[in-house]
Design a protein around this motif. Sequence first.
Motif, short mmCIF file in Angstrom:
data_model
loop_
_atom_site.label_atom_id
_atom_site.label_comp_id
_atom_site.label_asym_id
_atom_site.label_seq_id
_atom_site.Cartn_x
_atom_site.Cartn_y
_atom_site.Cartn_z
N LEU A 38 1.24 -1.17 -0.23
CA LEU A 38 0.21 0.15 0.24
C LEU A 38 1.21 1.23 0.15
CD1 LEU A 38 -2.46 -1.23 2.37
CD2 LEU A 38 -3.09 -1.02 0.16
N LYS A 39 0.60 2.18 -1.35
CA LYS A 39 1.26 3.46 -1.32
C LYS A 39 0.49 4.13 -0.69
CE LYS A 39 2.84 2.89 -5.69
NZ LYS A 39 3.13 3.61 -7.12
N PRO A 40 1.52 4.88 0.30
CA PRO A 40 1.43 6.22 1.03
C PRO A 40 0.22 6.87 0.88
CG PRO A 40 3.10 6.47 2.12
CD PRO A 40 2.74 5.13 1.18
N SER A 41 -0.68 7.52 1.27
CA SER A 41 -1.65 8.66 0.21
C SER A 41 -0.20 9.78 0.13
CB SER A 41 -2.73 8.89 0.84
OG SER A 41 -2.35 9.69 2.02
N PRO A 42 -0.11 11.43 -1.09
CA PRO A 42 0.60 11.97 -1.24
C PRO A 42 0.01 13.28 0.20
CG PRO A 42 -0.69 12.07 -2.96
CD PRO A 42 -1.15 10.58 -2.25
N PRO A 43 1.13 14.32 0.58
CA PRO A 43 0.41 15.17 1.21
C PRO A 43 -0.84 15.65 0.82
CG PRO A 43 2.39 14.68 1.67
CD PRO A 43 2.29 14.36 0.87
N LYS A 44 -1.63 16.19 1.09
CA LYS A 44 -2.15 17.50 0.62
C LYS A 44 -1.79 18.28 0.55
CE LYS A 44 -5.68 20.08 2.98
NZ LYS A 44 -6.70 20.18 4.52
N LYS A 45 -2.22 19.30 -1.10
CA LYS A 45 -1.32 20.14 -1.20
C LYS A 45 -1.44 21.99 -0.56
CE LYS A 45 1.26 22.21 -4.70
NZ LYS A 45 2.50 22.70 -3.91
N LEU A 46 -0.38 22.13 0.11
CA LEU A 46 -0.96 23.33 1.14
C LEU A 46 -0.88 24.52 -0.14
CD1 LEU A 46 1.41 22.05 3.69
CD2 LEU A 46 -1.17 21.72 3.65
N ARG A 47 -1.88 25.40 1.01
CA ARG A 47 -1.69 27.16 0.10
C ARG A 47 -0.26 27.58 0.62
NH1 ARG A 47 -6.27 30.39 1.96
NH2 ARG A 47 -6.19 28.08 4.16
N LYS A 48 -0.09 28.88 -0.44
CA LYS A 48 1.25 28.98 0.16
C LYS A 48 1.12 30.01 1.20
CE LYS A 48 5.19 30.90 -3.07
NZ LYS A 48 6.16 29.92 -2.33
N THR A 49 2.37 30.20 1.97
CA THR A 49 2.11 30.98 3.30
C THR A 49 3.05 31.67 3.05
OG1 THR A 49 0.38 31.32 5.81
CG2 THR A 49 1.05 29.27 4.77
N THR A 50 3.20 32.70 4.69
CA THR A 50 3.89 32.57 5.33
C THR A 50 4.42 31.49 6.66
OG1 THR A 50 3.52 34.12 6.97
CG2 THR A 50 4.44 34.95 4.65
N LEU A 51 5.88 31.85 6.98
CA LEU A 51 5.96 29.75 7.90
C LEU A 51 5.20 30.87 9.34
CD1 LEU A 51 7.37 27.68 9.75
CD2 LEU A 51 9.27 29.58 10.00
N LYS A 52 5.55 32.06 9.61
CA LYS A 52 4.80 32.93 10.56
C LYS A 52 2.98 32.15 10.64
CE LYS A 52 3.77 37.23 13.49
NZ LYS A 52 4.12 38.57 13.35
N ARG A 53 2.21 32.76 10.19
CA ARG A 53 1.13 32.60 9.62
C ARG A 53 0.92 31.00 9.31
NH1 ARG A 53 -1.14 36.79 4.77
NH2 ARG A 53 -0.73 38.22 6.20
N PHE A 54 1.86 29.73 9.26
CA PHE A 54 1.50 28.48 9.11
C PHE A 54 1.41 28.30 10.60
CE2 PHE A 54 3.86 24.52 9.27
CZ PHE A 54 2.74 23.68 8.16
N LEU A 55 2.38 28.62 11.54
CA LEU A 55 2.63 28.43 12.30
C LEU A 55 1.21 28.32 13.61
CD1 LEU A 55 6.54 28.93 13.37
CD2 LEU A 55 5.31 26.70 12.70
N ILE A 56 1.00 30.22 13.59
CA ILE A 56 -0.55 30.76 13.87
C ILE A 56 -1.09 29.95 14.01
CG2 ILE A 56 -1.43 32.67 14.36
CD1 ILE A 56 0.76 34.29 13.49
N ARG A 57 -1.37 29.37 12.84
CA ARG A 57 -2.93 28.37 12.07
C ARG A 57 -2.65 27.56 12.94
NH1 ARG A 57 -4.58 26.78 6.79
NH2 ARG A 57 -7.39 26.22 7.54
N ARG A 58 -1.45 26.70 13.07
CA ARG A 58 -1.27 25.47 13.21
C ARG A 58 -1.61 25.84 15.18
NH1 ARG A 58 -2.62 21.98 10.91
NH2 ARG A 58 -2.56 20.83 12.44
N ALA A 59 -0.99 26.80 15.77
CA ALA A 59 -0.84 26.77 16.95
C ALA A 59 -2.48 26.62 17.70
CB ALA A 59 -0.25 27.64 17.75
#
Length: 178
Positions: A5-26
């Motif tokens: 079974l091949k693992p499914s590829p990760p979902k394509k993420l929208r382009k953003t900055t690292l700061k916004r990415f981390l705030i959203r994850r937080a």
Amino acid sequence: MKFKLKPSPPKKLRKTTLKRFLIRRAIFYVLPNVFFNFIIAYASFQELGYTHFFSGTQNLARLTLPMAIFLPVILTIDIINRVVIASEQGAIEFTVDEQLNKKKLMAKLSILHGLITGLLVLSVLLFAQYGFSKYYKLDATAMAVLVGLLAGVLSVIFVYVPIWRLKRWMYKPGMAKY
């Protein structure tokens, strides 16, 4: 006949900055951690009506110490993995150095973070245990709120601390690595 079974590829993420990415994850980490840790602690402590630090069947250490150890481990592994995937997809402005052993870094940091927070919370609980009298009873609702707030604080801390350590191996494309 072997099935692979091949693992499914990760979902394509929208382009953003690292700061916004981390705030959203937080935000994604803080809200469920605060809610579920508060609910679990509140339900556990309401059986007795009060709780102690270490004694009794529903004590504060029984809920707090596993959370203080495993939450940083899980968050460290998850956030490093997500930032590396986002960097490989070009969704953030940084690229992770190819020579970095990501699994070794995740394992080392997660174990270190789990041990440090576990020992820190244990020392605070022991200090508080000896600061109060032997027969002092803790309010269950206040302790449940405290456990939920601790989960929220740990969630925010362990979104940013692993990335702070990972930034040693991150660079912006088009710029010199070192």
